[in-house]
Design a protein around this motif. Structure first.
Motif, mmCIF file in Angstrom:
data_model
loop_
_atom_site.group_PDB
_atom_site.id
_atom_site.type_symbol
_atom_site.label_atom_id
_atom_site.label_comp_id
_atom_site.label_asym_id
_atom_site.label_seq_id
_atom_site.Cartn_x
_atom_site.Cartn_y
_atom_site.Cartn_z
ATOM 1 N N ALA A 116 34.146 51.610 44.593
ATOM 2 C CA ALA A 116 35.022 51.352 45.726
ATOM 3 C C ALA A 116 36.448 51.126 45.237
ATOM 4 O O ALA A 116 37.417 51.625 45.819
ATOM 5 C CB ALA A 116 34.532 50.144 46.507
ATOM 6 N N LEU A 117 36.524 50.411 44.125
ATOM 7 C CA LEU A 117 37.824 50.151 43.530
ATOM 8 C C LEU A 117 38.514 51.464 43.178
ATOM 9 O O LEU A 117 39.720 51.646 43.400
ATOM 10 C CB LEU A 117 37.607 49.318 42.263
ATOM 11 N N ALA A 118 37.713 52.374 42.631
ATOM 12 C CA ALA A 118 38.282 53.660 42.229
ATOM 13 C C ALA A 118 38.806 54.418 43.439
ATOM 14 O O ALA A 118 39.865 55.046 43.389
ATOM 15 C CB ALA A 118 37.226 54.481 41.502
ATOM 16 N N VAL A 119 38.059 54.342 44.548
ATOM 17 C CA VAL A 119 38.525 55.041 45.754
ATOM 18 C C VAL A 119 39.829 54.418 46.265
ATOM 19 O O VAL A 119 40.729 55.101 46.738
ATOM 20 C CB VAL A 119 37.430 55.004 46.846
ATOM 21 N N MET A 120 39.926 53.090 46.117
ATOM 22 C CA MET A 120 41.162 52.421 46.549
ATOM 23 C C MET A 120 42.293 52.642 45.559
ATOM 24 O O MET A 120 43.428 52.265 45.829
ATOM 25 C CB MET A 120 40.911 50.915 46.679
ATOM 26 N N GLN A 121 41.963 53.178 44.418
ATOM 27 C CA GLN A 121 42.952 53.420 43.368
ATOM 28 C C GLN A 121 43.683 52.132 42.996
ATOM 29 O O GLN A 121 44.909 52.065 43.040
ATOM 30 C CB GLN A 121 43.949 54.497 43.809
ATOM 31 N N MET A 122 42.885 51.106 42.663
ATOM 32 C CA MET A 122 43.505 49.833 42.300
ATOM 33 C C MET A 122 42.868 49.277 41.039
ATOM 34 O O MET A 122 41.736 49.595 40.690
ATOM 35 C CB MET A 122 43.318 48.822 43.449
ATOM 36 N N GLU A 123 43.618 48.435 40.366
ATOM 37 C CA GLU A 123 43.078 47.657 39.256
ATOM 38 C C GLU A 123 42.292 46.495 39.858
ATOM 39 O O GLU A 123 42.599 46.047 40.975
ATOM 40 C CB GLU A 123 44.224 47.108 38.389
ATOM 41 N N PRO A 124 41.295 45.957 39.117
ATOM 42 C CA PRO A 124 40.475 44.874 39.673
ATOM 43 C C PRO A 124 41.326 43.685 40.159
ATOM 44 O O PRO A 124 41.135 43.196 41.276
ATOM 45 C CB PRO A 124 39.593 44.461 38.495
ATOM 46 N N GLU A 125 42.253 43.255 39.322
ATOM 47 C CA GLU A 125 43.023 42.063 39.673
ATOM 48 C C GLU A 125 43.868 42.310 40.916
ATOM 49 O O GLU A 125 44.081 41.426 41.746
ATOM 50 C CB GLU A 125 43.931 41.636 38.510
ATOM 51 N N GLU A 126 44.323 43.548 40.996
ATOM 52 C CA GLU A 126 45.164 43.952 42.127
ATOM 53 C C GLU A 126 44.401 43.814 43.448
ATOM 54 O O GLU A 126 44.946 43.424 44.468
ATOM 55 C CB GLU A 126 45.534 45.415 41.891
ATOM 56 N N ALA A 127 43.113 44.130 43.365
ATOM 57 C CA ALA A 127 42.328 44.159 44.595
ATOM 58 C C ALA A 127 41.967 42.769 45.098
ATOM 59 O O ALA A 127 41.822 42.548 46.316
ATOM 60 C CB ALA A 127 41.042 44.957 44.358
ATOM 61 N N LEU A 128 41.822 41.832 44.178
ATOM 62 C CA LEU A 128 41.387 40.499 44.573
ATOM 63 C C LEU A 128 42.377 39.914 45.585
ATOM 64 O O LEU A 128 43.599 39.972 45.387
ATOM 65 C CB LEU A 128 41.282 39.574 43.355
ATOM 66 N N GLY A 129 41.822 39.366 46.640
ATOM 67 C CA GLY A 129 42.660 38.741 47.644
ATOM 68 C C GLY A 129 43.125 39.692 48.741
ATOM 69 O O GLY A 129 43.584 39.259 49.803
ATOM 70 N N LYS A 130 42.961 41.003 48.500
ATOM 71 C CA LYS A 130 43.335 41.962 49.538
ATOM 72 C C LYS A 130 42.330 41.869 50.700
ATOM 73 O O LYS A 130 41.180 41.505 50.519
ATOM 74 C CB LYS A 130 43.321 43.384 48.963
#
Lengths: 809, 223
Positions: free
Chosen positions: A575-589
């Motif tokens: 899912a992270l890959a589909v969002m094109q984000m780094e793990p830390e970046e995604a946290l809190g979104k």
């Protein structure tokens, strides 16, 4: 003359029992193996053909992409059936199924529950469209109204006398009461409905989401006679613009088909003929476990190889042993026989032998068939009474006999009388080059099959042992826990407190086959359909991640002490890959769960879980979102090592105390996991069996040839021994010629095997690399078996007293 | 005249050299003759017999059998010719081990497409004549050498050939058995008028015949 031929044939077969047995046995095994595979393939090819007008029935499929990876689904939306019936004139009839999985049934007057593995809601057209045979009840009436239900004979027998079943009331899943309106014949094993035993009227199905956005119905259509399915392709695709887009506009006001497609999303409808489903449909939510047509090709090849090997054996052995008959040929020729008469005589012999092999082969098949059925999960019956089968079988055996017999026959009938009559005739039998070539061919096939077997089993092993990302061992799955109702949370706590239990989790969603739902999510700030992310959305509880041993990549797991975690979400790496984000970046979104009646609900990403395999390894791991929720169809219980039976007994005691009268139904998670790869494993086993058979046949041939060779060189061996050769030297000398052939075969088979198996592996997203060890192992195996086969004869010849062999001269 | 060989040559090439197996053989055989071919090992006796029996080819010369020119005939016609007129008797009998005496006798008739009833009569006749009725259901292995050769001769005779070719017919037999066979040949020749050509090493056997041909190194050195 023919009678005379038969008589001679019989006597010469009896005179060389060794050769006759080898020949007949090889052929019989070849015939039996091929026959079994043919029956299997025939069964696979005739799936669903028993239904009325089967060739006019098609299923509507959908391929779609709506954020995330594309999907191929065998279900379409609920309103589709009515829409095609109304809009497409070629459609004569429609039939929808809504599979409902395992459900319990009980008589209205009894508390005893019986679980039925596969139930489905079905339209009232079920009986008419498929031409099902109704044993009791009025076919027209069967599913025509709400709360009507149809049972198969074996399901009905569990509750009623068959003749009284119709009109009785049954309680479905301990909630809804249905009236039995008909009893049908059990569904044929080679049909897509084979596992289904209960059909409920679609009119009783309370589906809140009957709209164009949810794809939950296996929808079949019957076309009018002489309709080309191509003709309905365009109007079918037209449904997207006519119905789906207007539906989507409720959520994305003003969206057009062009905009929808411009964003890379699509919905494509297509049809597949009913009779093709079993071999060609590999889609989500198929109603039955389907096979792959490629397996049919593979099996056909194996069958062909088997019979070819057996036939080659026959030729090889017959020509090798022909020197024993060369004298006879010479005499017959001087007595006035011409070539064709001899050819006919030898063909009679091989015909007789082939016929004998056929009889033995058929007997073998009849004996083995039940075991084979077990193994292949089939119910193939030997077609005793099918004249077409016998016709084809006899014809094939006749062709086989002619094919295998013709070369030896022409070979032998060419002998020149004065040459074979003069000396001992030993050096007059040629054709050894051809025999060598045939032996090489046999071993190429065998080595190839060994390589195939090794690769298949290594891949299976790989799947079995691969780090799945979760722990499936020692996990007990308890079914139907939602029956416990309000008692469920307490039950879970009681189970957790057992000494033998490590943890327990309630969720219908598990990495092994269980519930699945996916929907569209949107990242905050990107609330348009172009940015939709299609993910599996699983409702789990706080213990889920620990119970299954999932590993976190970033962030934290769900925490019951944090109240906001009711709207927390944990996504996987895909899912992270589909969002094109780094793990830390995604946290809190924050992400929003898209289209649903209840509108937009939002979740906050608190963690990223490492990818774990929740689908077959043929496929990539899809995006997944876990959030807290109630979906308590199943309870997963992680047991501590030790006495499992004791633990299970304790859990059952708790269950019985909590819910008396409700069946305790459980299984281990690895068993459930194993079912995913049932087809592969079955193929693997079949592969191993038939590979062994073909190697056995090849060895029979080699054995015979080695015996012949030793005999031919008996004088040479005698002379060598008199001159001082040792037993081992002679054994080596006699075996080497054959091993040379096997080595050539290995060299030829390795590249073929490598290419073929590499292609097979391409089907798996997660697969092994074929290492050199496979080829070394195959080579060792083949030459080992060959050495064993050959050396017996060689040693036997080598230890013989030379005086004996020289005296016979 | 039954057959006539004119300037028959037969050779093989070995290491660039031509080795003659038969060299300029001229021979006329009249019906009713009983000829013995003699000579040391390798002198071409058997080769000559095979050429006469049309089992083997020759390289040069003419061969007339009855009215046919054998050297101009195709393989198939030649085979038909010898099947029709010639019977063979071998040193090692060459009976078919899988067949009984009766069936061995019957075999040439099968190939000549006699009807079942005819075959029965002919085989019975032959068994009678050779005093083998009691042995008709035995297999060759159950007979003595002399008896086997008797069957061999009977088999050669059964289809009524004009010529019998016998390659050392008594080579594997003891003297008493030999004598019986030779006596039989003599009777056949004198009473039935069958032409016989035999290859033999033994002067005694040769004496049963009416004419002796001597060979040495493929040449005829005496008649």
């Amino acid at each position: 003359m023919f009678k005379n031929h038969l008589k001679i044939a019989w006597r010469s077969l009896r005179k060389q029992p060794f050769l006759s047995v080898l020949n007949t046995l090889g052929l019989a095994i070849g015939i039996a193996g091929t026959l079994l595979i043919c029956l299997y393939i025939y069964d696979e090819l005739t799936y669903d053909r028993m239904f009325a007008d089967a060739e006019r029935i098609h299923r509507i499929n959908v391929d779609m992409k709506f954020g995330g990876p594309d999907k191929q689904v065998s279900q379409v939306s609920g309103p589709m059936a009515a829409a095609v019936l109304q809009d497409i004139p070629q459609v004569e009839q429609t039939l929808r199924f809504r599979p409902w999985g395992t459900a319990s049934l009980s008589r209205a007057d009894s508390k005893e529950l019986v679980l039925e593995n596969n139930t489905a809601f079905a339209d009232s057209t079920l009986i008419d469209m498929l031409g099902l045979k109704v044993l009791y009840g009025n076919p027209k009436d069967a599913l025509s109204g709400p709360n009507k239900l149809l049972l198969t004979k074996s399901a009905a027998e569990k509750h009623f006398n068959l003749s009284d079943a119709v009109g009785q009331e049954v309680v479905f899943n301990e909630s809804q009461t249905y009236t039995v309106s008909g009893v049908i014949e059990d569904l044929p094993k080679n049909s897509f409905l084979s596992t289904y035993s209960v059909f409920m009227s679609m009119l009783s199905h309370q589906d809140q989401n009957v709209n164009w956005g949810n794809h939950n119905y296996n929808t079949f259509i019957k076309l009018k006679p002489n309709t080309d399915p191509e003709d309905i392709a365009a109007p079918l695709q037209g449904m997207v613009e006519k119905y789906l887009i207007p539906y989507a506009q409720e959520f994305f006001p003003g969206i057009t088909l062009e905009q929808f497609e411009a964003s890379g999303n699509y919905v494509r409808y297509s049809t597949i003929p009913l009779v093709d489903i079993h071999l060609h449909s590999n889609r989500e939510a198929d109603m039955s476990q389907n096979s792959d047509y490629k397996d049919i090709y593979i099996l056909s090849f194996i069958a062909l190889f088997l019979i070819l090997l057996a036939s080659i054996n026959f030729m090889n052995l017959s020509t090798a042993y022909s020197l024993k008959r060369s004298k006879e040929v010479g005499i017959r020729k001087t007595l006035g026989s011409n070539k064709m008469t001899l050819v006919r005589q030898f063909l009679t012999e091989s015909g007789l032998m082939t016929f004998g092999s056929m009889v033995i082969g058929i007997a073998l098949v009849i004996v083995v068939l039940p075991y084979f059925n077990d193994l292949a999960n089939k119910s193939i019956a030997f077609p005793y009474l099918n004249p077409v089968f016998w016709g084809i079988l006899l014809l094939s055996v006749l062709i086989l006999g002619l094919f295998s017999g013709s070369y030896p026959a022409f070979f032998m009938s060419r002998f020149v009388p004065i040459r074979v009559l003069k000396g001992t005739g030993e050096n007059t039998v040629g054709g050894s080059k051809l025999r060598s070539t045939l032996v090489v061919f046999q071993f190429v096939v065998s080595v190839f099959l060994i390589i195939g077997t090794l690769v298949v089993s290594q891949q299976l092993q790989f799947i079995q042992n691969k780090d799945l990302g979760y722990e499936k061992d020692q996990v007990l799955l308890v079914n139907n826990v939602n029956r416990l109702g309000s008692e469920l949370p307490a039950f879970k706590e009681r189970v957790k407190s057992l000494a033998q239990v490590g943890n327990a989790s309630l969720s219908g969603f598990l990495p092994t086959p269980s519930y699945r739902t996916d929907s569209s999510y949107f990242l905050e700030g990107k609330m348009n359909q172009e940015s939709a992310i299609n993910m599996q959305g699983w409702q789990v509880d706080f213990d889920y991640i620990n119970t299954l041993g999932l590993k976190m990549q970033a962030g934290r797991t769900f925490d019951p002490s944090i109240t906001t975690d009711s709207s927390a979400v944990i996504i996987n790496e895909s899912a992270l890959a589909v969002m094109q984000m780094e793990p830390e970046e995604a946290l809190g979104k924050r992400i929003f769960n898209g289209i649903g009646e209840e509108g937009f609900s939002h979740f906050t990403i608190v963690g990223v879980v490492k990818n774990f395999h929740f689908e077959s390894m043929r496929n990539q791991i899809r995006p997944l979102a876990l959030h807290i929720g109630n979906s308590s169809g199943l309870m997963a219980i992680k047991l501590k090592s030790g006495n499992f039976e004791g633990a299970i007994a304790q859990i059952q005691t708790l269950w019985d105390a909590t819910a008396p009268g409700i069946a305790f139904d459980y299984e281990f998670m690895d068993d459930s996991f194993d079912r995913v790869y049932q087809n592969e494993r079955r193929l693997g086993t079949i592969f191993i069996i038939f590979t062994s058979l073909s190697i056995f046949i090849a060895c029979l041939g080699l054995f015979g040839l080695a015996a012949f060779n030793a005999q031919k060189r008996i004088k040479e061996i005698g002379v060598r021994k008199v001159l001082g050769a040792s037993v081992s030297q002679i054994t080596y000398r006699l075996s080497f010629d054959f091993l040379k052939l096997v080595f050539i075969a290995i060299l030829a088979a390795v590249p073929i095997g490598w290419i073929a198996m590499d292609r097979w592996l391409q089907d798996f997203t997660y697969r092994i690399d074929i290492g050199w060890t496979v080829f070394v192992l195959a080579a060792l195996l083949a030459s080992g078996i060959a050495i064993l086969t050959v050396s017996y004869q060689s040693i036997k010849a080598a230890v013989m007293n030379p005086v004996k062999s020289l005296r016979t001269e | 005249m039954l057959l006539q060989l004119k300037n028959i040559f037969k050779w093989v090439n070995s290491g660039g050299q031509r080795i003659f197996l038969l060299k300029d053989i001229n021979l006329t055989v009249e019906e009713g003759e009983f000829i013995s071919v003699m000579g040391p090992s390798g002198s071409g006796k058997s080769t000559l017999l095979n050429v006469i029996g049309m089992l083997d080819n020759f390289d040069e010369g003419e061969y007339h059998f009855l009215d046919e020119s054998v050297h101009t005939l195709k393989e198939k016609h030649r085979a038909n010719l010898y099947k029709e007129y010639i019977g063979f008797v071998f040193q090692s009998y060459h009976l078919l081990d899988d067949l009984t005496v009766y069936e061995n006798l019957e075999m040439p008739l099968l190939y000549k497409k006699y009807r079942s009833s005819e075959r029965k009569a002919m085989v019975a006749d032959m068994l009678d004549r050779f005093n083998m009725v009691g042995k008709k259901d035995l297999f060759p292995a159950q007979l003595s050498g002399g008896q086997q050769q008797l069957v061999g001769v009977a088999r050669a005779l059964i289809a009524g050939p004009k010529l019998i070719l016998a390659d050392e017919p008594t080579g594997n037999l003891n003297s008493q058995q030999s004598e019986e066979i030779m006596q039989l040949f003599k009777t056949l020749n004198q009473e039935d008028g069958v032409t016989i050509i035999q290859v033999t090493h033994s002067e005694m056997n040769a004496a049963y015949g009416s004419r002796i041909i001597n060979l040495l190194d493929g040449r005829k050195i005496g008649d």
